[in-house]
Design an enzyme around this catalytic site. Structure first.
Site, mmCIF file in Angstrom:
data_model
loop_
_atom_site.group_PDB
_atom_site.id
_atom_site.type_symbol
_atom_site.label_atom_id
_atom_site.label_comp_id
_atom_site.label_asym_id
_atom_site.label_seq_id
_atom_site.Cartn_x
_atom_site.Cartn_y
_atom_site.Cartn_z
ATOM 1 N N SER A 167 -7.326 4.064 8.921
ATOM 2 C CA SER A 167 -8.035 4.022 7.642
ATOM 3 C C SER A 167 -7.325 3.063 6.682
ATOM 4 C CB SER A 167 -8.081 5.445 7.068
ATOM 5 O OG SER A 167 -8.429 5.455 5.723
ATOM 6 N N HIS A 226 0.844 -1.193 0.000
ATOM 7 C CA HIS A 226 0.000 0.000 0.000
ATOM 8 C C HIS A 226 0.879 1.242 0.000
ATOM 9 C CE1 HIS A 226 -3.679 2.272 0.685
ATOM 10 N NE2 HIS A 226 -2.888 3.107 1.341
ATOM 11 N N LYS A 267 -8.410 -1.310 5.755
ATOM 12 C CA LYS A 267 -8.694 -1.840 4.413
ATOM 13 C C LYS A 267 -7.745 -2.983 4.062
ATOM 14 C CE LYS A 267 -8.707 2.410 3.102
ATOM 15 N NZ LYS A 267 -8.838 3.781 2.694
ATOM 16 N N ARG A 320 -14.062 13.208 6.956
ATOM 17 C CA ARG A 320 -12.750 13.816 7.248
ATOM 18 C C ARG A 320 -12.361 14.789 6.142
ATOM 19 N NH1 ARG A 320 -9.081 8.946 7.462
ATOM 20 N NH2 ARG A 320 -7.448 10.500 7.651
ATOM 21 N N ASP A 353 -14.881 2.982 7.214
ATOM 22 C CA ASP A 353 -13.827 3.895 6.752
ATOM 23 C C ASP A 353 -14.353 4.819 5.656
ATOM 24 O OD1 ASP A 353 -11.068 4.902 6.406
ATOM 25 O OD2 ASP A 353 -11.311 3.973 4.435
HETATM 26 N N1 URA Z 1 -5.339 6.861 2.428
HETATM 27 C C1 URA Z 1 -6.360 6.268 3.073
HETATM 28 O O1 URA Z 1 -6.862 5.230 2.662
HETATM 29 N N2 URA Z 1 -6.824 6.868 4.205
HETATM 30 C C2 URA Z 1 -6.309 8.003 4.700
HETATM 31 O O2 URA Z 1 -6.769 8.465 5.719
HETATM 32 C C3 URA Z 1 -5.250 8.604 4.008
HETATM 33 C C4 URA Z 1 -4.772 8.002 2.867
#
Ligand code: URA
Length: 441
Positions: free
Chosen positions: A183, A82, A187, A168, A161
């Site tokens: 967050s 990621h 995932k 946010r 999320d």
């Molecule tokens: N990427 C994400 O998935 N969440 C965040 O809060 C920031 C970057």
């Protein structure tokens, strides 16, 4: 239990219990807690932070708020990567086939671009016919055939999320280490990964503007990963200038193809090979090589066409079109509209990645709102990088649009000025930049 007490606890800096966090995440997912109370708690978290215990609880509750993927069909360790986002970040389409040459199987769930950071889904979609919405039921067959599958994230992956992120975005509460870490990791955990390599970008084009903050985010995510039983490693990578030679969807996929033909830029090759080496090691496929030897082996596989062969398998298995010449067919080709020239003699001392990212969005390569359509052909090409010597009038960069351009002609000069403002010059040669700043195990 009630949400006002939870907000007050966080407002006065008290640690929230696991039950309070569970109550909050359930209330968010079931849409019982109104947006204003969610936003109040988010702001209290931004201001007062969270302990590791709270951040891990929040992550695990968010991961469990929807479908948790079962990747038991993957042979060996299911390893995922990621990136925390950047400009010109084309690492995933290179890393996947590269790892596949070592027998690492990967299920990659990616997002679309929003704001100035690009999305991997949009990049793959610039190839004619490529199906990025693969049904989860088709993953095992694709993995059996090619060892790779890439798909857009489904709405049932960590739905809490999605709700929190949307709030946010509009309440000034994105920039918080516990919120970003939970967050991202929610995932990854819901995606089913057993091991995770995090590319934590650092600099003007990243959430984390300096190495200290990037390291803090990396350590927080590693801690969550380990507490959740996932082997997790992070690389801090440079995003103080755009990565590679291009940004924009077709342009970046063309650069991906060049990199897989052994013609990649140094920063892309260095970043990709270090990330791949960590993924291969976590998957236990390093064939006895240490990190440095593995990085060298990855570089070799980028120049001897072995990773390119795997890339073709990935493209063709998901319906992408490739010409007889071996070049992928792109939906929209980029056309050069304007060249930008150096304003001074000297060295390039900076290229602000966030400004370039904004220019790329204005050209049509990205979205300001989720519903915006993109111009796959739009983007920028960079002919010089930080540290290169230039003479006044040298072409340093060009702006491109696709055939079905979405940007009116009169806007392009404003974009040109914006791009000019991203470049800075010095008389002295600046220190060389490192693409991979640190590796945190
Ligand atoms: N990427 C994400 O998935 N969440 C965040 O809060 C920031 C970057």
């Amino acid at each position: 239990m009630n949400i006002v007490d939870i907000i007050l606890d966080k407002r006065y800096g008290r640690e929230l219990s696991e039950d309070q966090i569970d109550f909050f995440v359930r209330g968010v997912t079931d849409r019982i807690i109104p947006d204003y109370q969610i936003s109040a708690l988010l702001m209290a978290i931004v201001l007062n932070g969270m302990t590791d215990r709270e951040t891990t609880a929040l992550t695990l509750k968010m991961a469990a708020s929807g479908q948790v993927n079962d990747l038991s069909f993957v042979e060996g360790v299911a390893v995922d990567k990621h990136s925390t986002g950047g400009v010109g970040d084309k690492v995933t389409p290179i890393v996947m086939p590269l790892c596949a040459t070592f027998g690492v199987q990967s299920v990659k769930l990616s997002g679309r671009g929003l704001g100035f950071t690009g999305g991997t889904v949009d990049k793959f979609e610039s190839i004619e016919g490529f199906n990025i919405n693969v049904a989860a039921g088709d993953f095992p067959d694709l993995i059996k055939n090619t060892g790779m599958v890439i798909s857009g994230q489904t709405p049932d992956l960590a739905p809490a999320d999605k709700i929190l992120y949307a709030l946010r975005d509009v309440t000034g509460t994105v920039d918080s280490i516990p919120l970003i870490a939970s967050s991202i990791m929610s995932k990854k955990i819901a995606g089913g990964a057993e091991a995770i390599v995090l590319d934590v970008t650092c600099g003007s084009g990243a959430f984390m503007k300096d190495k200290e903050r990037a390291t803090e985010l990396a350590r927080t995510m590693i801690n969550i990963g380990n507490l959740a039983g996932r082997k997790t490693v992070a690389l801090i990578t440079d995003m103080d200038q755009p990565l590679g030679r291009t940004c924009g969807n077709t342009l970046e996929m063309m650069e991906v193809f060049d990199t897989l033909r052994g013609k990649g830029s140094d920063d892309v090759v260095e970043t990709v090979c270090n990330i791949a080496a960590k993924m291969i090691t976590l998957a236990g496929k390093n064939e006895g090589m240490d990190h440095e030897a593995l990085v060298e082996e990855c570089k070799k596989r980028l120049s001897d066409n072995s990773a390119l062969s795997k890339y073709y398998e990935l493209i063709l298995s998901q319906g992408g079109h490739v010409m007889d010449t071996g070049i992928p067919v792109y939906k929209e080709m980029p056309f050069e509209e304007l060249r930008i020239t150096a304003e001074e003699d000297g060295y390039i001392s900076g290229i602000k990645a966030d400004t370039i990212g904004h220019a790329s969005v204005l050209l049509g390569a990205g979205r300001l709102q989720k519903t915006d359509e993109i111009d796959y052909g739009a983007g920028l090409c960079f002919y010089v990088k930080v540290g290169d010597k230039v003479r006044k009038g040298d072409v340093i960069c060009s702006l491109c649009r696709g055939e079905n351009r979405k940007v009116e002609d009169d806007k392009i000069f404003d974009i040109m000025e914006l791009v000019q403002s991203a470049y800075s010059y010095s008389k002295e040669k600046p220190e060389p930049r490192k693409a991979v700043i640190d590796i945190i195990e």
